[in-house]
Design a protein around this motif. Structure first.
Motif, PDB file in Angstrom:
ATOM      1  N   LEU A 222       0.820  -1.200   0.000  1.00  0.00           N
ATOM      2  CA  LEU A 222       0.000   0.000   0.000  1.00  0.00           C
ATOM      3  C   LEU A 222       0.863   1.262   0.000  1.00  0.00           C
ATOM      4  CD1 LEU A 222      -2.615  -1.209   2.637  1.00  0.00           C
ATOM      5  CD2 LEU A 222      -3.103  -0.737   0.232  1.00  0.00           C
ATOM      6  N   VAL A 223       2.103   1.122  -0.418  1.00  0.00           N
ATOM      7  CA  VAL A 223       3.028   2.252  -0.432  1.00  0.00           C
ATOM      8  C   VAL A 223       2.456   3.385  -1.284  1.00  0.00           C
ATOM      9  CG1 VAL A 223       5.322   3.042  -1.111  1.00  0.00           C
ATOM     10  CG2 VAL A 223       5.027   0.767  -0.093  1.00  0.00           C
ATOM     11  N   ALA A 224       2.354   4.570  -0.675  1.00  0.00           N
ATOM     12  CA  ALA A 224       1.875   5.778  -1.351  1.00  0.00           C
ATOM     13  C   ALA A 224       0.442   5.666  -1.852  1.00  0.00           C
ATOM     14  CB  ALA A 224       2.801   6.160  -2.503  1.00  0.00           C
ATOM     15  N   ALA A 225      -0.299   4.672  -1.387  1.00  0.00           N
ATOM     16  CA  ALA A 225      -1.702   4.554  -1.787  1.00  0.00           C
ATOM     17  C   ALA A 225      -2.518   5.653  -1.102  1.00  0.00           C
ATOM     18  CB  ALA A 225      -2.247   3.183  -1.407  1.00  0.00           C
ATOM     19  N   ASP A 226      -3.605   6.049  -1.736  1.00  0.00           N
ATOM     20  CA  ASP A 226      -4.464   7.089  -1.179  1.00  0.00           C
ATOM     21  C   ASP A 226      -5.728   6.445  -0.619  1.00  0.00           C
ATOM     22  OD1 ASP A 226      -5.896   9.297  -0.470  1.00  0.00           O
ATOM     23  OD2 ASP A 226      -5.871  10.245  -2.458  1.00  0.00           O
ATOM     24  N   LEU A 227      -5.762   6.292   0.711  1.00  0.00           N
ATOM     25  CA  LEU A 227      -6.918   5.715   1.394  1.00  0.00           C
ATOM     26  C   LEU A 227      -7.656   6.788   2.187  1.00  0.00           C
ATOM     27  CD1 LEU A 227      -5.302   3.104   0.653  1.00  0.00           C
ATOM     28  CD2 LEU A 227      -6.105   2.135   2.797  1.00  0.00           C
ATOM     29  N   THR A 228      -7.572   8.007   1.731  1.00  0.00           N
ATOM     30  CA  THR A 228      -8.254   9.103   2.403  1.00  0.00           C
ATOM     31  C   THR A 228      -9.738   8.790   2.543  1.00  0.00           C
ATOM     32  OG1 THR A 228      -6.701  10.722   1.496  1.00  0.00           O
ATOM     33  CG2 THR A 228      -8.827  11.557   2.283  1.00  0.00           C
ATOM     34  N   GLY A 229     -10.226   8.836   3.783  1.00  0.00           N
ATOM     35  CA  GLY A 229     -11.642   8.612   4.013  1.00  0.00           C
ATOM     36  C   GLY A 229     -12.099   7.180   3.839  1.00  0.00           C
ATOM     37  N   ALA A 230     -11.187   6.244   3.662  1.00  0.00           N
ATOM     38  CA  ALA A 230     -11.570   4.841   3.453  1.00  0.00           C
ATOM     39  C   ALA A 230     -11.994   4.191   4.770  1.00  0.00           C
ATOM     40  CB  ALA A 230     -10.410   4.066   2.835  1.00  0.00           C
ATOM     41  N   ASP A 231     -12.830   3.168   4.665  1.00  0.00           N
ATOM     42  CA  ASP A 231     -13.274   2.406   5.828  1.00  0.00           C
ATOM     43  C   ASP A 231     -12.602   1.036   5.787  1.00  0.00           C
ATOM     44  OD1 ASP A 231     -14.541   1.045   7.865  1.00  0.00           O
ATOM     45  OD2 ASP A 231     -16.569   1.688   7.305  1.00  0.00           O
ATOM     46  N   LEU A 247      -3.837   8.279   4.979  1.00  0.00           N
ATOM     47  CA  LEU A 247      -4.940   7.775   5.795  1.00  0.00           C
ATOM     48  C   LEU A 247      -5.779   8.893   6.407  1.00  0.00           C
ATOM     49  CD1 LEU A 247      -3.086   4.906   7.724  1.00  0.00           C
ATOM     50  CD2 LEU A 247      -4.631   4.665   5.763  1.00  0.00           C
ATOM     51  N   SER A 248      -5.685  10.074   5.866  1.00  0.00           N
ATOM     52  CA  SER A 248      -6.477  11.189   6.391  1.00  0.00           C
ATOM     53  C   SER A 248      -7.956  10.816   6.392  1.00  0.00           C
ATOM     54  CB  SER A 248      -6.266  12.444   5.543  1.00  0.00           C
ATOM     55  OG  SER A 248      -4.909  12.841   5.572  1.00  0.00           O
ATOM     56  N   ARG A 249      -8.615  11.019   7.518  1.00  0.00           N
ATOM     57  CA  ARG A 249     -10.044  10.774   7.705  1.00  0.00           C
ATOM     58  C   ARG A 249     -10.432   9.304   7.523  1.00  0.00           C
ATOM     59  NH1 ARG A 249      -9.920  14.750   4.076  1.00  0.00           N
ATOM     60  NH2 ARG A 249     -11.175  13.578   2.569  1.00  0.00           N
ATOM     61  N   ALA A 250      -9.466   8.426   7.418  1.00  0.00           N
ATOM     62  CA  ALA A 250      -9.776   6.999   7.281  1.00  0.00           C
ATOM     63  C   ALA A 250     -10.223   6.426   8.620  1.00  0.00           C
ATOM     64  CB  ALA A 250      -8.557   6.239   6.767  1.00  0.00           C
ATOM     65  N   ASP A 251     -11.028   5.355   8.571  1.00  0.00           N
ATOM     66  CA  ASP A 251     -11.500   4.698   9.783  1.00  0.00           C
ATOM     67  C   ASP A 251     -10.777   3.360   9.928  1.00  0.00           C
ATOM     68  OD1 ASP A 251     -12.796   3.617  11.923  1.00  0.00           O
ATOM     69  OD2 ASP A 251     -14.826   3.879  11.124  1.00  0.00           O
ATOM     70  N   LEU A 252      -9.886   3.298  10.939  1.00  0.00           N
ATOM     71  CA  LEU A 252      -9.108   2.095  11.187  1.00  0.00           C
ATOM     72  C   LEU A 252      -9.474   1.457  12.528  1.00  0.00           C
ATOM     73  CD1 LEU A 252      -5.644   3.670  10.255  1.00  0.00           C
ATOM     74  CD2 LEU A 252      -7.055   2.257   8.769  1.00  0.00           C
ATOM     75  N   ARG A 273      -9.230   7.838  12.368  1.00  0.00           N
ATOM     76  CA  ARG A 273      -9.717   7.082  13.518  1.00  0.00           C
ATOM     77  C   ARG A 273      -8.874   5.821  13.680  1.00  0.00           C
ATOM     78  NH1 ARG A 273     -16.008   6.231  12.903  1.00  0.00           N
ATOM     79  NH2 ARG A 273     -15.711   5.500  15.077  1.00  0.00           N
ATOM     80  N   ILE A 274      -8.267   5.652  14.856  1.00  0.00           N
ATOM     81  CA  ILE A 274      -7.366   4.527  15.090  1.00  0.00           C
ATOM     82  C   ILE A 274      -7.833   3.714  16.300  1.00  0.00           C
ATOM     83  CG2 ILE A 274      -5.429   5.804  14.090  1.00  0.00           C
ATOM     84  CD1 ILE A 274      -4.365   6.225  16.922  1.00  0.00           C
ATOM     85  N   PRO A 275      -7.387   2.469  16.409  1.00  0.00           N
ATOM     86  CA  PRO A 275      -7.761   1.644  17.565  1.00  0.00           C
ATOM     87  C   PRO A 275      -7.247   2.274  18.854  1.00  0.00           C
ATOM     88  CG  PRO A 275      -6.845   0.275  15.809  1.00  0.00           C
ATOM     89  CD  PRO A 275      -6.585   1.710  15.422  1.00  0.00           C
ATOM     90  N   PRO A 276      -7.979   2.132  19.950  1.00  0.00           N
ATOM     91  CA  PRO A 276      -7.558   2.732  21.225  1.00  0.00           C
ATOM     92  C   PRO A 276      -6.260   2.153  21.760  1.00  0.00           C
ATOM     93  CG  PRO A 276      -9.452   1.266  21.535  1.00  0.00           C
ATOM     94  CD  PRO A 276      -9.286   1.448  20.059  1.00  0.00           C
ATOM     95  N   SER A 277      -5.870   0.982  21.299  1.00  0.00           N
ATOM     96  CA  SER A 277      -4.639   0.353  21.793  1.00  0.00           C
ATOM     97  C   SER A 277      -3.384   0.942  21.153  1.00  0.00           C
ATOM     98  CB  SER A 277      -4.664  -1.156  21.524  1.00  0.00           C
ATOM     99  OG  SER A 277      -4.787  -1.411  20.124  1.00  0.00           O
ATOM    100  N   LEU A 278      -3.557   1.742  20.100  1.00  0.00           N
ATOM    101  CA  LEU A 278      -2.414   2.324  19.398  1.00  0.00           C
ATOM    102  C   LEU A 278      -2.318   3.818  19.673  1.00  0.00           C
ATOM    103  CD1 LEU A 278      -2.702   0.414  15.989  1.00  0.00           C
ATOM    104  CD2 LEU A 278      -1.345  -0.175  18.007  1.00  0.00           C
ATOM    105  N   VAL A 279      -1.182   4.392  19.322  1.00  0.00           N
ATOM    106  CA  VAL A 279      -0.899   5.800  19.603  1.00  0.00           C
ATOM    107  C   VAL A 279      -0.803   6.582  18.300  1.00  0.00           C
ATOM    108  CG1 VAL A 279       0.764   7.402  20.614  1.00  0.00           C
ATOM    109  CG2 VAL A 279       0.339   5.195  21.715  1.00  0.00           C
TER     110      VAL A 279
END
Length: 286
Positions: A222-231, A247-252, A273-279
């Protein structure tokens, strides 16, 4: 290498166990092992070549990084991506009982080999810990628990045993279980086109706003892929390369097997949006 996430202050109690709270680098209780044990190649990620066993020129006598606050502008962005999954403190404080490689140079080569093995074992533990917490993986929970406990026992072996351990073979025995857990969880995702995506070469792919819920993205480039806003809810990303992935505005929040290393390599923002276990990586704000 870098102080990933939020390491404890110097002098804090060492974390030598293998629970979920300590499967992350604790540089305050490590002998700078990643700064010595690993081979680095001059590239966009590292300013210079460095051989395994050769201390980084920026490593100080107290095992701190001399340019920690300016790693990226100094050409060491790769250091800000790295995480040992807690192997550094386990080897430093546990296996070698706080006897560092400078004071006991006769242990240095073995210690570095042990660190490289321990890092992989802790990464496997991190993945198995996540799989055990997945409700949909209940049908194979006993097998996952057995694999987790067996891996944890391996981290408690002697230095000599760890140094020569075939960790690649062990990883192969665990891989089918992680794939099984992934399949069970992803089967609960909505049956949409994104779920069927299994492509591995997604270099620079334009996936803005894509519905990738339940997608199989294991080992995807996924190098340099654009996942802006992706779910990416319930998408499996084990081994996926997120270098410079947007990953701007992406939901992870529900992404399967997402690691801190992958987040650190990507380019997100305050709306990601990132998992609570990550920083959230500090460089996302710059």
């Amino acid at each position: 290498m870098s102080r990933t996430a939020r390491p404890p202050e110097p002098g804090s109690a060492p974390s030598t166990g293998t629970g979920p709270d300590v499967l992350r680098g604790d540089c305050a209780n490590c002998f700078g092992l990643c700064c010595v044990a690993l081979t680095l190649f001059a590239s966009a990620d590292f300013a210079v070549d460095k051989g395994a066993g050769e201390p980084c020129a920026n490593l100080q006598e107290d095992f701190r990084c001399g340019i920690h606050r300016r790693l990226r502008p100094a050409g060491y962005s790769g250091c800000t991506v790295y995480d040992c999954f807690g192997a550094g403190q386990k080897v430093s404080q546990g296996v070698y009982a706080r006897q560092d490689w400078r004071s006991r140079p006769e242990t240095a080569d073995e210690m570095f080999r042990v660190f490289r093995v321990m890092r992989q074992l802790h990464e496997i533990l991190s993945l198995l810990t996540e799989a055990l917490a997945l409700p949909a993986a209940r049908p194979i929970r006993q097998e996952l628990r057995q694999a987790h406990d067996a891996t944890e026992r391996l981290t408690l072996e002697t230095a000599a045993e760890l140094a020569d351990f075939d960790v690649a073979a062990h990883r192969e025995t665990v891989a089918p279980l992680l794939r099984g857990a992934s399949a069970l969880v992803r089967a609960t995702a909505p049956d949409r086109p994104g779920r069927r995506r299994t492509g591995r070469d997604l270099f620079g792919a334009r996936l803005r706003g894509a519905d990738l819920r339940g997608a199989d993205l294991r080992s995807a480039c996924l190098v340099a892929a654009d996942l802006t806003g992706a779910d990416l809810g319930l998408a499996d990303v084990i081994g996926a390369d997120f270098r410079d992935t947007r990953l701007s505005r992406a939901d992870l929040t529900g992404t399967l097997f997402l690691t801190q290393v992958q987040l650190n390599a990507a380019r997100g923002d305050a709306a990601t949006r990132i998992p609570p276990s990550l920083v959230r990586p500090a460089h996302w704000d710059t």
